[in-house]
Design a protein around this motif. Structure first.
Motif, PDB file in Angstrom:
ATOM      1  N   GLU A  22     -14.170  30.464  32.568  1.00  0.00           N
ATOM      2  CA  GLU A  22     -14.897  29.592  31.642  1.00  0.00           C
ATOM      3  C   GLU A  22     -16.372  29.596  32.010  1.00  0.00           C
ATOM      4  OE1 GLU A  22     -14.186  27.889  28.931  1.00  0.00           O
ATOM      5  OE2 GLU A  22     -12.006  28.058  28.919  1.00  0.00           O
ATOM      6  N   GLY A  23     -17.201  29.811  31.013  1.00  0.00           N
ATOM      7  CA  GLY A  23     -18.637  29.832  31.240  1.00  0.00           C
ATOM      8  C   GLY A  23     -19.328  28.539  30.887  1.00  0.00           C
ATOM      9  N   VAL A  24     -18.762  27.764  29.956  1.00  0.00           N
ATOM     10  CA  VAL A  24     -19.434  26.562  29.480  1.00  0.00           C
ATOM     11  C   VAL A  24     -18.579  25.307  29.633  1.00  0.00           C
ATOM     12  CG1 VAL A  24     -20.553  25.506  27.466  1.00  0.00           C
ATOM     13  CG2 VAL A  24     -20.756  27.951  27.839  1.00  0.00           C
ATOM     14  N   HIS A  25     -17.274  25.462  29.617  1.00  0.00           N
ATOM     15  CA  HIS A  25     -16.378  24.313  29.709  1.00  0.00           C
ATOM     16  C   HIS A  25     -15.538  24.390  30.982  1.00  0.00           C
ATOM     17  CE1 HIS A  25     -17.295  23.132  25.631  1.00  0.00           C
ATOM     18  NE2 HIS A  25     -17.080  24.377  25.240  1.00  0.00           N
ATOM     19  N   ILE A  26     -15.073  23.237  31.405  1.00  0.00           N
ATOM     20  CA  ILE A  26     -14.113  23.186  32.502  1.00  0.00           C
ATOM     21  C   ILE A  26     -12.781  23.680  31.931  1.00  0.00           C
ATOM     22  CG2 ILE A  26     -12.886  21.643  34.099  1.00  0.00           C
ATOM     23  CD1 ILE A  26     -15.947  21.954  34.644  1.00  0.00           C
ATOM     24  N   PRO A  27     -12.061  24.528  32.653  1.00  0.00           N
ATOM     25  CA  PRO A  27     -10.753  24.965  32.144  1.00  0.00           C
ATOM     26  C   PRO A  27      -9.853  23.766  31.841  1.00  0.00           C
ATOM     27  CG  PRO A  27     -11.379  26.274  34.051  1.00  0.00           C
ATOM     28  CD  PRO A  27     -12.380  25.150  33.947  1.00  0.00           C
ATOM     29  N   GLY A  28      -9.125  23.853  30.741  1.00  0.00           N
ATOM     30  CA  GLY A  28      -8.277  22.750  30.296  1.00  0.00           C
ATOM     31  C   GLY A  28      -7.280  22.272  31.335  1.00  0.00           C
ATOM     32  N   LEU A  29      -6.762  23.201  32.149  1.00  0.00           N
ATOM     33  CA  LEU A  29      -5.774  22.805  33.154  1.00  0.00           C
ATOM     34  C   LEU A  29      -6.384  22.038  34.321  1.00  0.00           C
ATOM     35  CD1 LEU A  29      -3.491  25.985  33.273  1.00  0.00           C
ATOM     36  CD2 LEU A  29      -3.108  23.824  32.051  1.00  0.00           C
ATOM     37  N   LEU A  30      -7.709  21.976  34.382  1.00  0.00           N
ATOM     38  CA  LEU A  30      -8.379  21.241  35.458  1.00  0.00           C
ATOM     39  C   LEU A  30      -9.114  19.996  34.959  1.00  0.00           C
ATOM     40  CD1 LEU A  30      -9.904  24.258  37.447  1.00  0.00           C
ATOM     41  CD2 LEU A  30      -7.771  23.023  37.911  1.00  0.00           C
ATOM     42  N   GLN A  31      -9.062  19.736  33.658  1.00  0.00           N
ATOM     43  CA  GLN A  31      -9.831  18.631  33.095  1.00  0.00           C
ATOM     44  C   GLN A  31      -9.196  17.279  33.382  1.00  0.00           C
ATOM     45  OE1 GLN A  31     -10.182  19.498  28.915  1.00  0.00           O
ATOM     46  NE2 GLN A  31     -11.577  21.212  29.261  1.00  0.00           N
ATOM     47  N   THR A  32     -10.066  16.288  33.601  1.00  0.00           N
ATOM     48  CA  THR A  32      -9.601  14.901  33.725  1.00  0.00           C
ATOM     49  C   THR A  32      -9.312  14.361  32.327  1.00  0.00           C
ATOM     50  OG1 THR A  32     -11.815  13.961  33.489  1.00  0.00           O
ATOM     51  CG2 THR A  32     -11.077  14.468  35.747  1.00  0.00           C
ATOM     52  N   GLU A  33      -8.586  13.268  32.279  1.00  0.00           N
ATOM     53  CA  GLU A  33      -8.311  12.653  30.978  1.00  0.00           C
ATOM     54  C   GLU A  33      -9.608  12.245  30.285  1.00  0.00           C
ATOM     55  OE1 GLU A  33      -5.866   8.972  28.918  1.00  0.00           O
ATOM     56  OE2 GLU A  33      -5.312   9.598  30.945  1.00  0.00           O
ATOM     57  N   ASP A  34     -10.568  11.710  31.028  1.00  0.00           N
ATOM     58  CA  ASP A  34     -11.843  11.307  30.420  1.00  0.00           C
ATOM     59  C   ASP A  34     -12.590  12.519  29.851  1.00  0.00           C
ATOM     60  OD1 ASP A  34     -11.443   8.619  30.988  1.00  0.00           O
ATOM     61  OD2 ASP A  34     -12.569   8.696  32.873  1.00  0.00           O
ATOM     62  N   GLN A  35     -12.561  13.626  30.566  1.00  0.00           N
ATOM     63  CA  GLN A  35     -13.214  14.845  30.098  1.00  0.00           C
ATOM     64  C   GLN A  35     -12.534  15.352  28.818  1.00  0.00           C
ATOM     65  OE1 GLN A  35     -15.868  16.294  31.587  1.00  0.00           O
ATOM     66  NE2 GLN A  35     -15.890  18.411  30.891  1.00  0.00           N
ATOM     67  N   ILE A  36     -11.213  15.378  28.835  1.00  0.00           N
ATOM     68  CA  ILE A  36     -10.455  15.834  27.660  1.00  0.00           C
ATOM     69  C   ILE A  36     -10.798  14.962  26.457  1.00  0.00           C
ATOM     70  CG2 ILE A  36      -8.146  16.084  26.662  1.00  0.00           C
ATOM     71  CD1 ILE A  36      -7.151  16.515  29.614  1.00  0.00           C
ATOM     72  N   ARG A  37     -10.782  13.663  26.679  1.00  0.00           N
ATOM     73  CA  ARG A  37     -11.061  12.716  25.594  1.00  0.00           C
ATOM     74  C   ARG A  37     -12.470  12.943  25.028  1.00  0.00           C
ATOM     75  NH1 ARG A  37      -8.058   8.908  24.264  1.00  0.00           N
ATOM     76  NH2 ARG A  37      -6.856   8.897  26.181  1.00  0.00           N
ATOM     77  N   ALA A  38     -13.455  13.153  25.895  1.00  0.00           N
ATOM     78  CA  ALA A  38     -14.832  13.369  25.440  1.00  0.00           C
ATOM     79  C   ALA A  38     -14.947  14.666  24.635  1.00  0.00           C
ATOM     80  CB  ALA A  38     -15.776  13.401  26.640  1.00  0.00           C
ATOM     81  N   ILE A  39     -14.278  15.712  25.090  1.00  0.00           N
ATOM     82  CA  ILE A  39     -14.339  17.000  24.389  1.00  0.00           C
ATOM     83  C   ILE A  39     -13.718  16.881  23.000  1.00  0.00           C
ATOM     84  CG2 ILE A  39     -13.409  19.355  24.383  1.00  0.00           C
ATOM     85  CD1 ILE A  39     -13.793  19.258  27.486  1.00  0.00           C
ATOM     86  N   PHE A  40     -12.528  16.295  22.920  1.00  0.00           N
ATOM     87  CA  PHE A  40     -11.873  16.176  21.614  1.00  0.00           C
ATOM     88  C   PHE A  40     -12.580  15.167  20.712  1.00  0.00           C
ATOM     89  CE2 PHE A  40      -7.941  18.085  23.605  1.00  0.00           C
ATOM     90  CZ  PHE A  40      -8.000  19.257  22.863  1.00  0.00           C
ATOM     91  N   ALA A  41     -13.210  14.150  21.289  1.00  0.00           N
ATOM     92  CA  ALA A  41     -13.949  13.177  20.478  1.00  0.00           C
ATOM     93  C   ALA A  41     -15.157  13.822  19.804  1.00  0.00           C
ATOM     94  CB  ALA A  41     -14.381  11.994  21.340  1.00  0.00           C
ATOM     95  N   ALA A  42     -15.653  14.909  20.385  1.00  0.00           N
ATOM     96  CA  ALA A  42     -16.816  15.604  19.817  1.00  0.00           C
ATOM     97  C   ALA A  42     -16.421  16.672  18.802  1.00  0.00           C
ATOM     98  CB  ALA A  42     -17.620  16.231  20.950  1.00  0.00           C
TER      99      ALA A  42
END
Length: 186
Positions: A22-42
């Protein structure tokens, strides 16, 4: 869930090993719930609250493979520094990467900004391998969704691409030290 999400989860579950860059995002399997939520909220178009919750739960559920499948993530420094939300979420995210990297089946390596010769290797990719290399699969993230590649010529190309990514990345211990410095600066 979009069918591509389900296909990715099945691919990860059935793989003997998974490698991702991954060049710009944290890999999905390593993301925190807060990170996941922020990405999908955008997301554009905006997801309903129900759709957002389903995707967050689904990504968290996918992370369960980390205990059973060897997983190697190579992350560009940009992904470690881009804030999907605020500094608290960013710090928690980087700390989680450090925590997950301590698992014996998880390898995390970093490609720093300062590395020379890293042009043209910016596309995120996931390489799922199995006991027969001809049956491996590559998932390329594109602006229009994921593309699954499995032709021998494509697999050979992405094995070489991933090899170049690994050559550019810091070793595991250096990567952990680098990530620790990012935590201190977050």
């Amino acid at each position: 869930m979009p069918s591509g999400y389900l296909d990715l989860a099945e691919l990860e579950q059935r793989a003997d090993y998974v490698k991702t860059f991954e060049g710009v995002h944290i890999p999905g399997l390593l993301q925190t719930e807060d990170q996941i939520r922020a990405i999908f909220a955008a997301s554009v178009p905006k997801l309903s609250e129900g759709e957002l919750e389903v995707r967050v739960r689904f990504r968290l559920r996918r992370q369960e493979i980390l205990g059973g499948v060897p997983y190697e993530a190579v992350i560009h420094e940009a992904a470690l520094r881009i804030r999907a939300a605020d500094s608290k979420v960013a710090r928690g995210q980087v700390l989680q990467i450090l925590e997950r990297s301590e698992h014996p089946q998880v390898t995390v390596r970093v490609v720093p900004f300062a590395v020379d010769g890293f042009a043209g290797i910016g596309d995120p990719l996931t390489y799922a391998g199995g006991p027969v290399p001809q049956l491996d699969t590559v998932l390329m993230d594109t602006p229009h969704g994921g593309a699954f590649l499995d032709a021998e010529a494509q697999l050979a190309r992405y094995r070489e691409v991933f090899s170049k990514v690994e050559e550019a990345a810091l070793e595991v211990i250096e990567s952990r030290q680098f990530i620790e410095r990012v935590v201190r600066s977050a």
